[in-house]
Write an enzyme that holds these catalytic residues in place. Structure first.
Site, mmCIF file in Angstrom:
data_model
loop_
_atom_site.group_PDB
_atom_site.id
_atom_site.type_symbol
_atom_site.label_atom_id
_atom_site.label_comp_id
_atom_site.label_asym_id
_atom_site.label_seq_id
_atom_site.Cartn_x
_atom_site.Cartn_y
_atom_site.Cartn_z
ATOM 1 N N LEU A 1 0.771 -1.212 -0.109
ATOM 2 C CA LEU A 1 -0.044 0.193 0.060
ATOM 3 C C LEU A 1 0.942 1.102 0.025
ATOM 4 O O LEU A 1 0.360 2.355 -0.079
ATOM 5 C CB LEU A 1 -1.147 0.169 1.308
ATOM 6 C CG LEU A 1 -2.105 -1.338 1.107
ATOM 7 C CD1 LEU A 1 -3.026 -1.096 2.487
ATOM 8 C CD2 LEU A 1 -2.886 -1.012 -0.090
ATOM 9 N N ASP B 1 0.625 -9.666 -4.562
ATOM 10 C CA ASP B 1 1.966 -8.950 -4.508
ATOM 11 C C ASP B 1 1.688 -7.794 -5.162
ATOM 12 O O ASP B 1 2.638 -7.042 -6.040
ATOM 13 C CB ASP B 1 3.188 -9.740 -5.134
ATOM 14 C CG ASP B 1 4.515 -9.372 -4.806
ATOM 15 O OD1 ASP B 1 4.588 -8.207 -4.015
ATOM 16 O OD2 ASP B 1 5.491 -9.608 -5.255
#
Length: 429
Positions: free
Chosen positions: A60, A304
């Site tokens: 993130l 991922d």
């Protein structure tokens, strides 16, 4: 408290049923449920209803690289992809190696409201591989961290890895290893093989991944702890995990959607969108990964999701950052590679993308059955949809997808987080 009736959906790909959501909970599952009192009725004939997807491996970027992604934009992308929970990796700036940083990420997730964010703590201070981070303090924090990883870097020191495995036993934690022997991958640019030799690019040998996995499953067995292998990518890695599981050792593994579909042949284009860690492998590896996901050797799919700004990818291959965005396309890729090939049914998809990752991460409230009394974390999918991927429409802040212009099947039409719609008719609510 709103009531939502989903009518005629195929729950986990089975027979058509109605599902009534009352507030945060699934109230009823059955046929011909009355719509009395329902504020919203969704006609879902032909669609698949799954438990909300759970991602064990999401970047993130916040704090520190908000030019790539933020917790808000990343969780919006997750919701569009059908995810109701994501595990946020620790390689931020500052690194998530203290209780303070993981609590910051956790609170940002609470504020975003699009999906639950479970921070992953770093194994070592600053991801430097020298000293253990505050594992216990991160677990005892408000974020209640259970998964620890130096992802992006390998915990290559065997003593540090052993100590980490020993430490997390106290609270049933898990060490998620980025398996990459650094000495074997210095200067590596792509998978080591025929294509790398022809292109003259530095090769990334399969043994660099496999040697670390071999060591770590042995360490986990010796210590009696849990190890999780991140983004497994080679046929040899599959065999090692299969062997470890046959011994009854507490080993789990994940595979990314892109390693289920793409091969190193794409690198011939020199397009840095295909540059990723671990690298795209061969067709034989892809086949082995699909079969291992189907038979349960590989436990789950993890995205991922690795967002990068335009300038970090729109450059020469050697200078480009490694990684691909994946949250918004993951389920479509799994439908193409696993469902439409007959390797998994939709119940299997629910197992590999919701039940198992939630169980590995010890994430309560997610990865639950679609049945009365359970939290209403749900994903509704139109499997008949076909469309070309257009990154311009992504909710993610970054656009580095390897699927631009490629037609993929399936579309998430609705996502519900504890009964609240985060996605309606394919758009953010």
């Amino acid at each position: 408290m709103s009531k939502i009736l989903i009518r005629g959906a195929r729950v986990l790909g089975g027979e058509a049923q109605d599902v009534l959501i009352d507030g945060e909970t699934i109230a009823q599952v059955g046929t011909e449920l009355p719509a009395d009192g329902a504020t919203t009725v969704i006609e879902a004939e032909g669609r698949i209803l799954l438990p909300g997807l759970v991602d064990l491996h999401t970047h993130l970027r916040e704090p520190g690289r908000e030019d790539s992604e933020t917790v808000l934009t990343g969780t919006k992308a997750a919701a569009v992809g059908g995810f109701t929970a994501v595990h946020a990796m620790a390689n931020t700036f500052p690194v998530a190696d203290t209780a303070g940083v993981v609590e910051q990420v956790w609170r940002l997730g609470k504020e975003s409201g699009y999906c639950d964010v479970q921070p992953v703590g770093a194994v070592t201070v600053g991801l430097e591989g020298k000293h253990l981070a505050e594992l216990g303090a991160m677990h005892d924090s408000a974020a209640a961290v259970r998964v620890f990883s130096d992802d992006g870097k390998c915990v290559d020191d065997a003593v540090i890895m052993r100590r980490a495995l020993e430490y997390v036993k106290a609270f049933d934690g898990v060490i998620a290893q980025h398996a990459q022997e650094p000495r074997l991958t210095e200067g590596a640019q792509m998978n080591e093989g025929i294509v790398s030799a022809e292109l003259g690019l530095g090769g990334w040998p399969a043994v660099a991944e496999e040697s670390i996995i071999a060591r770590d499953v042995l360490l986990a067995a010796h210590v009696g702890s849990r190890v999780h292998i991140c983004h497994l990518s080679t046929a040899g890695s599959v065999e090692l995990v299969r062997w470890a599981k046959s011994k009854g050792w507490n080993v789990t593994a994940e595979v990314t959607p892109h390693h289920l579909l793409l091969t190193d042949e794409l690198v011939r284009s020199y397009n840095p969108v295909y540059k990723v860690n671990p690298p795209l492998r061969t067709e034989a590896d892809v086949t082995a990964l699909r079969e291992a996901l189907a038979d349960g050797t590989i436990d789950c799919v993890a995205t991922d999701h690795a967002p990068h700004p335009h300038e970090d990818k729109d450059c020469e291959w050697a200078a480009a950052a490694m990684g691909m965005v994946g949250l918004e396309t993951a389920l479509s890729v799994v439908q193409e590679t696993m469902v439409e090939t007959g390797l998994l049914d939709w119940a299997g998809v629910a197992d590999r993308m919701s039940f198992r990752p939630a169980r590995i991460g010890r994430l309560d409230g997610h990865g639950r059955p679609v049945s009365a009394g359970e939290p209403a974390n749900l994903t509704l999918v139109d499997p008949a949809y076909r469309g070309a991927v257009d990154p311009a429409g992504f909710a993610s802040r970054s656009r580095n997808t390897p699927y631009e212009g490629r037609e993929l099947p399936g579309r998430v039409t609705h996502t519900f987080l504890r009964g609240r719609a985060t996605v309606v008719d394919g758009n953010l609510a």
